[in-house]
Write a protein that holds these residues in place. Structure first.
Motif, PDB file in Angstrom:
ATOM      1  N   LEU A 148     -16.964  -3.459  -3.781  1.00 18.93           N
ATOM      2  CA  LEU A 148     -15.849  -3.676  -2.865  1.00 18.93           C
ATOM      3  C   LEU A 148     -14.694  -4.271  -3.641  1.00 18.93           C
ATOM      4  CD1 LEU A 148     -14.692  -3.699  -0.004  1.00 18.93           C
ATOM      5  CD2 LEU A 148     -15.666  -5.978   0.304  1.00 18.93           C
ATOM      6  N   ASN A 149     -13.608  -3.533  -3.760  1.00 20.15           N
ATOM      7  CA  ASN A 149     -12.435  -3.990  -4.487  1.00 20.15           C
ATOM      8  C   ASN A 149     -11.265  -4.024  -3.511  1.00 20.15           C
ATOM      9  OD1 ASN A 149     -10.297  -4.497  -6.159  1.00 20.15           O
ATOM     10  ND2 ASN A 149     -10.897  -3.020  -7.731  1.00 20.15           N
ATOM     11  N   ARG A 150     -10.889  -5.187  -3.070  1.00 17.95           N
ATOM     12  CA  ARG A 150      -9.882  -5.296  -2.034  1.00 17.95           C
ATOM     13  C   ARG A 150      -8.465  -5.055  -2.559  1.00 17.95           C
ATOM     14  NH1 ARG A 150     -11.683  -7.007   2.718  1.00 17.95           N
ATOM     15  NH2 ARG A 150     -13.742  -7.957   2.858  1.00 17.95           N
ATOM     16  N   THR A 151      -8.289  -4.943  -3.867  1.00 19.16           N
ATOM     17  CA  THR A 151      -6.962  -4.651  -4.415  1.00 19.16           C
ATOM     18  C   THR A 151      -6.853  -3.208  -4.863  1.00 19.16           C
ATOM     19  OG1 THR A 151      -7.607  -5.318  -6.650  1.00 19.16           O
ATOM     20  CG2 THR A 151      -6.747  -7.033  -5.192  1.00 19.16           C
ATOM     21  N   ALA A 152      -7.879  -2.421  -4.614  1.00 21.64           N
ATOM     22  CA  ALA A 152      -7.882  -1.044  -5.096  1.00 21.64           C
ATOM     23  C   ALA A 152      -7.474  -0.080  -3.998  1.00 21.64           C
ATOM     24  CB  ALA A 152      -9.273  -0.678  -5.616  1.00 21.64           C
ATOM     25  N   SER A 153      -7.146   1.091  -4.417  1.00 24.36           N
ATOM     26  CA  SER A 153      -6.898   2.251  -3.561  1.00 24.36           C
ATOM     27  C   SER A 153      -5.675   2.105  -2.668  1.00 24.36           C
ATOM     28  CB  SER A 153      -8.129   2.584  -2.720  1.00 24.36           C
ATOM     29  OG  SER A 153      -9.200   2.928  -3.545  1.00 24.36           O
ATOM     30  N   ARG A 154      -5.757   1.304  -1.615  1.00 26.68           N
ATOM     31  CA  ARG A 154      -4.631   1.246  -0.691  1.00 26.68           C
ATOM     32  C   ARG A 154      -3.554   0.316  -1.243  1.00 26.68           C
ATOM     33  NH1 ARG A 154      -5.640   0.216   5.587  1.00 26.68           N
ATOM     34  NH2 ARG A 154      -7.164   1.802   5.078  1.00 26.68           N
ATOM     35  N   ALA A 155      -2.363   0.840  -1.375  1.00 29.29           N
ATOM     36  CA  ALA A 155      -1.263   0.048  -1.909  1.00 29.29           C
ATOM     37  C   ALA A 155      -0.588  -0.744  -0.805  1.00 29.29           C
ATOM     38  CB  ALA A 155      -0.250   0.958  -2.592  1.00 29.29           C
ATOM     39  N   CYS A 156      -0.251  -0.080   0.275  1.00 22.83           N
ATOM     40  CA  CYS A 156       0.419  -0.742   1.381  1.00 22.83           C
ATOM     41  C   CYS A 156       0.359   0.149   2.613  1.00 22.83           C
ATOM     42  CB  CYS A 156       1.868  -1.073   1.028  1.00 22.83           C
ATOM     43  SG  CYS A 156       2.840   0.373   0.522  1.00 22.83           S
ATOM     44  N   GLU A 157       0.701  -0.420   3.744  1.00 19.75           N
ATOM     45  CA  GLU A 157       0.742   0.325   4.998  1.00 19.75           C
ATOM     46  C   GLU A 157       1.764  -0.327   5.916  1.00 19.75           C
ATOM     47  OE1 GLU A 157      -2.651  -1.990   7.633  1.00 19.75           O
ATOM     48  OE2 GLU A 157      -3.072   0.018   6.894  1.00 19.75           O
ATOM     49  N   TRP A 158       2.255   0.428   6.872  1.00 17.92           N
ATOM     50  CA  TRP A 158       3.139  -0.140   7.885  1.00 17.92           C
ATOM     51  C   TRP A 158       3.142   0.780   9.107  1.00 17.92           C
ATOM     52  CZ3 TRP A 158       4.837   2.168   3.405  1.00 17.92           C
ATOM     53  CH2 TRP A 158       5.673   3.279   3.527  1.00 17.92           C
ATOM     54  N   VAL A 159       3.570   0.234  10.221  1.00 22.29           N
ATOM     55  CA  VAL A 159       3.650   1.009  11.461  1.00 22.29           C
ATOM     56  C   VAL A 159       4.927   1.837  11.406  1.00 22.29           C
ATOM     57  CG1 VAL A 159       3.789   0.928  13.969  1.00 22.29           C
ATOM     58  CG2 VAL A 159       2.381  -0.739  12.757  1.00 22.29           C
ATOM     59  N   ALA A 160       4.758   3.144  11.324  1.00 21.38           N
ATOM     60  CA  ALA A 160       5.914   4.035  11.228  1.00 21.38           C
ATOM     61  C   ALA A 160       6.365   4.536  12.597  1.00 21.38           C
ATOM     62  CB  ALA A 160       5.587   5.228  10.327  1.00 21.38           C
ATOM     63  N   HIS A 161       5.419   4.696  13.517  1.00 22.60           N
ATOM     64  CA  HIS A 161       5.716   5.142  14.879  1.00 22.60           C
ATOM     65  C   HIS A 161       4.813   4.396  15.850  1.00 22.60           C
ATOM     66  CE1 HIS A 161       8.137   8.790  13.793  1.00 22.60           C
ATOM     67  NE2 HIS A 161       7.416   8.703  12.681  1.00 22.60           N
ATOM     68  N   LYS A 162       5.213   4.361  17.097  1.00 20.47           N
ATOM     69  CA  LYS A 162       4.370   3.777  18.144  1.00 20.47           C
ATOM     70  C   LYS A 162       3.553   4.863  18.829  1.00 20.47           C
ATOM     71  CE  LYS A 162       7.468  -0.114  18.988  1.00 20.47           C
ATOM     72  NZ  LYS A 162       8.303  -0.832  19.996  1.00 20.47           N
ATOM     73  N   ASN A 163       3.290   5.915  18.108  1.00 20.58           N
ATOM     74  CA  ASN A 163       2.495   7.037  18.593  1.00 20.58           C
ATOM     75  C   ASN A 163       1.836   7.679  17.382  1.00 20.58           C
ATOM     76  OD1 ASN A 163       1.512   9.315  20.113  1.00 20.58           O
ATOM     77  ND2 ASN A 163       3.195   9.009  21.571  1.00 20.58           N
ATOM     78  N   ALA A 164       0.941   8.626  17.627  1.00 23.06           N
ATOM     79  CA  ALA A 164       0.225   9.287  16.532  1.00 23.06           C
ATOM     80  C   ALA A 164       1.192  10.023  15.610  1.00 23.06           C
ATOM     81  CB  ALA A 164      -0.797  10.261  17.097  1.00 23.06           C
ATOM     82  N   ILE A 165       0.859  10.047  14.319  1.00 21.97           N
ATOM     83  CA  ILE A 165       1.638  10.804  13.334  1.00 21.97           C
ATOM     84  C   ILE A 165       0.817  12.030  12.949  1.00 21.97           C
ATOM     85  CG2 ILE A 165       2.711  10.767  11.059  1.00 21.97           C
ATOM     86  CD1 ILE A 165       2.951   7.740  11.315  1.00 21.97           C
ATOM     87  N   PHE A 166       1.322  13.219  13.301  1.00 25.37           N
ATOM     88  CA  PHE A 166       0.569  14.453  13.118  1.00 25.37           C
ATOM     89  C   PHE A 166       0.768  15.105  11.754  1.00 25.37           C
ATOM     90  CE2 PHE A 166       1.113  14.306  17.823  1.00 25.37           C
ATOM     91  CZ  PHE A 166      -0.227  14.170  18.153  1.00 25.37           C
ATOM     92  N   ASP A 167       1.861  14.752  11.063  1.00 30.09           N
ATOM     93  CA  ASP A 167       2.097  15.372   9.765  1.00 30.09           C
ATOM     94  C   ASP A 167       2.935  14.450   8.899  1.00 30.09           C
ATOM     95  OD1 ASP A 167       1.830  17.296   7.832  1.00 30.09           O
ATOM     96  OD2 ASP A 167       3.326  18.674   8.651  1.00 30.09           O
ATOM     97  N   VAL A 168       2.723  14.531   7.583  1.00 33.76           N
ATOM     98  CA  VAL A 168       3.515  13.779   6.610  1.00 33.76           C
ATOM     99  C   VAL A 168       3.915  14.716   5.483  1.00 33.76           C
ATOM    100  CG1 VAL A 168       2.516  11.519   7.084  1.00 33.76           C
ATOM    101  CG2 VAL A 168       1.429  13.010   5.408  1.00 33.76           C
ATOM    102  N   CYS A 169       5.052  14.425   4.863  1.00 30.53           N
ATOM    103  CA  CYS A 169       5.555  15.288   3.795  1.00 30.53           C
ATOM    104  C   CYS A 169       6.510  14.479   2.926  1.00 30.53           C
ATOM    105  CB  CYS A 169       6.274  16.504   4.409  1.00 30.53           C
ATOM    106  SG  CYS A 169       6.991  17.628   3.209  1.00 30.53           S
ATOM    107  N   TRP A 170       6.373  14.623   1.600  1.00 36.91           N
ATOM    108  CA  TRP A 170       7.293  13.957   0.677  1.00 36.91           C
ATOM    109  C   TRP A 170       8.536  14.812   0.505  1.00 36.91           C
ATOM    110  CZ3 TRP A 170       6.157   9.266  -1.925  1.00 36.91           C
ATOM    111  CH2 TRP A 170       4.859   8.795  -1.749  1.00 36.91           C
ATOM    112  N   LEU A 171       9.697  14.165   0.514  1.00 40.84           N
ATOM    113  CA  LEU A 171      10.935  14.869   0.203  1.00 40.84           C
ATOM    114  C   LEU A 171      10.957  15.197  -1.279  1.00 40.84           C
ATOM    115  CD1 LEU A 171      13.621  12.940   2.281  1.00 40.84           C
ATOM    116  CD2 LEU A 171      12.899  15.302   2.595  1.00 40.84           C
ATOM    117  N   LYS A 172      11.511  16.350  -1.620  1.00 36.24           N
ATOM    118  CA  LYS A 172      11.501  16.810  -3.004  1.00 36.24           C
ATOM    119  C   LYS A 172      12.330  15.910  -3.910  1.00 36.24           C
ATOM    120  CE  LYS A 172       8.969  20.299  -1.925  1.00 36.24           C
ATOM    121  NZ  LYS A 172       7.557  20.332  -2.305  1.00 36.24           N
TER     122      LYS A 172
END
Length: 484
Positions: free
Chosen positions: A93-117
């Motif tokens: 168990l490495n609590r500093t690994a893998s996940r860098a950060c998170e935040w609430v982006a919407h107050k509803n489900a997010i169905f798709d994500v995409c990086w801008l070029k």
């Protein structure tokens, strides 16, 4: 928006396409995975101890940052993972690994994500009928797009213009957007937002034929895809299995379209199955459509109207929901897909009739998948079991990790918002660096440019009104062939 343009990439997609399509040169492909060892990292997606079901995954496409993975879920969170942070043991168990950060982006489900070029900016498509653009360095929203009257199911960035993208919605329309457009304030919610440049309603009209219990086929747009020529858009809907190709310079009617059985008498029956996902390879030659008849149809972009050139299916492979996605590998050699039976399937695109490879490990329906842009054999999957897995296919060796099915879930904790600014430090380690030599710093973003609003060199609507030309996607192949 903090941005830095990436102008060093001189790769020509269309030159590669011209050799493949016009000269009919056989592209070298890797062998069908002989003697590989499957390794994966299992991450439990949870917030404050509560499990969340992931809906979408997307690897960053910026050179040097391909290890960054964005994941969205039903709770409206956007999470960023550093996929280089793989523990030497599944049970550790490495609590500093893998996940860098998170935040609430919407107050509803997010169905798709995409990086801008070209930028460290992520688009999120949500059930709240909006699309938001997020600066991943500051975790600040740099643009809110409003114009759909239903849940936004799909979003796709322009292949070269980082300000433009397309979206598809449950309201039956797809829209084109430009982040350079001026924001306007709403009288009702007093929130500034950007309106679409253009919107095509009823893009996939409901079939006159009715489903069981007298229900008319859905008009929802389940997937949109900006093609590599930068002026064409592919769309798929929930009501039929027809793939439509649109020219953004004239959106009155589709340029062409394709379906699984264009010359058969049972076309009407076959086209009743909806499309859950569209994807394309790096060069834009191949288009894949995941269909609700438990098949993935492979189309030649230049000959869409002739029907699929290959079909990927298996007796155990199931697509029972529109959440199940597929992705073509960057080199177009393989196609990866989730499945309702809880497994991940991989086919060869050149011999789609062959039996696929099956990867077990998830405990429930596998919905989203994505390939890492750099390096063969690295991909990510997510499942209704509340986990995200990062898989790597390596050549056989004496040191083998436990089988995916026996792996225990690794619970990781995101950094508090107050500490997240310390995570984004300078870090230039490439993906090929051995794990034991990597810096503990999670990741960084490219140097930011001035935050002052850029004055566009041309009208924001230039993507819809380019210089007078009637060229189509086929002309791009021909032009590249001439230059070559």
């Amino acid at each position: 928006m903090l941005r830095e343009r990436n102008s060093s990439n001189s790769y020509s997609v269309f030159r590669d396409l011209s050799f493949r399509e016009l000269n009919r040169c056989r592209v070298r492909t890797r062998p069908w995975l002989p003697g590989v060892v499957v390794e994966n990292d299992v991450i439990a997606l949870e917030h404050d101890g509560d499990e969340a079901i992931p809906f979408a995954l997307s690897f960053c496409e910026i050179n040097g940052y391909h290890h960054l993975l964005a994941a969205s879920d039903e709770e409206g969170y956007l999470s960023l993972f550093d996929t280089r942070k793989v523990s030497p043991s599944f049970t550790s168990l490495n609590r500093t690994a893998s996940r860098a950060c998170e935040w609430v982006a919407h107050k509803n489900a997010i169905f798709d994500v995409c990086w801008l070029k070209g930028f460290m900016c992520v688009l999120t498509a949500s059930g709240d009928q909006t699309i938001k653009a997020w600066n991943t360095e500051t975790k600040k929203c740099v643009g809110t797009m409003k114009g759909h009257s239903g849940s936004v199911k799909s979003v796709s960035s322009h292949p070269s213009n980082p300000d433009c993208f397309a979206s598809g919605s449950r309201d039956g329309s797809f829209a084109l957007w430009d982040l350079r457009e001026e924001s306007s304030s709403s009288v009702t919610d007093r929130e500034t937002s950007i309106s679409p440049l253009a919107q095509v309603k009823n893009a996939h009209s409901a079939s006159k034929m009715k489903r069981k219990r007298g229900k008319v086929a859905s008009t929802s747009i389940t997937s949109v895809l900006y093609l590599k020529d930068g002026v064409s858009i592919a769309s798929g809907g929930a009501g039929d299995s027809v793939v439509k190709l649109w020219d953004t310079r004239n959106l009155k009617s589709p340029l062409t379209q394709g379906c699984p059985a264009p010359d058969r008498s049972d076309t009407k029956v076959r086209t009743l199955h909806g499309i859950s996902c569209l994807s394309q390879d790096l060069s834009g030659t191949l288009l894949a459509a995941s269909c609700m008849d438990d098949s993935i149809y492979l189309y030649d972009v230049l000959n869409l109207e002739k029907g699929p050139r290959g079909i990927c299916s298996s007796c155990d492979f199931k697509i029972d929901s529109f959440f199940i996605k597929s992705r073509i590998s960057p080199d177009a050699a393989h196609i990866l897909s989730g499945s309702s039976d809880g497994n991940v399937y991989m086919w060869q695109t050149q011999s789609s009739e062959s039996a696929p490879l099956k990867f077990s490990g998830h405990a429930s329906e596998v919905n989203a998948v994505d390939w890492c842009p750099s390096g063969f054999g690295k991909f990510a999957t997510s499942s209704d079991d509340g986990t995200v897995r990062v898989w790597e296919l390596r050549e056989g060796s004496s040191r083998q990790r436990p089988s995916p099915a026996a792996a225990s879930r690794k619970r990781v904790t995101a950094f508090p918002f107050s500490e997240s600014s310390n995570i984004l430090g300078n870090h230039t380690t490439s993906d090929s660096t051995p794990a034991n030599q990597r810096s503990p710093t999670v990741f960084s973003t490219p140097p930011a440019s001035s935050s002052k609003k850029r004055r566009p060199d041309s009208s924001p609507s230039s993507v819809l009104n380019p210089p007078s030309s009637k060229r189509t996607i086929r002309d791009y192949f021909l032009a590249a062939h001439t230059k070559a």
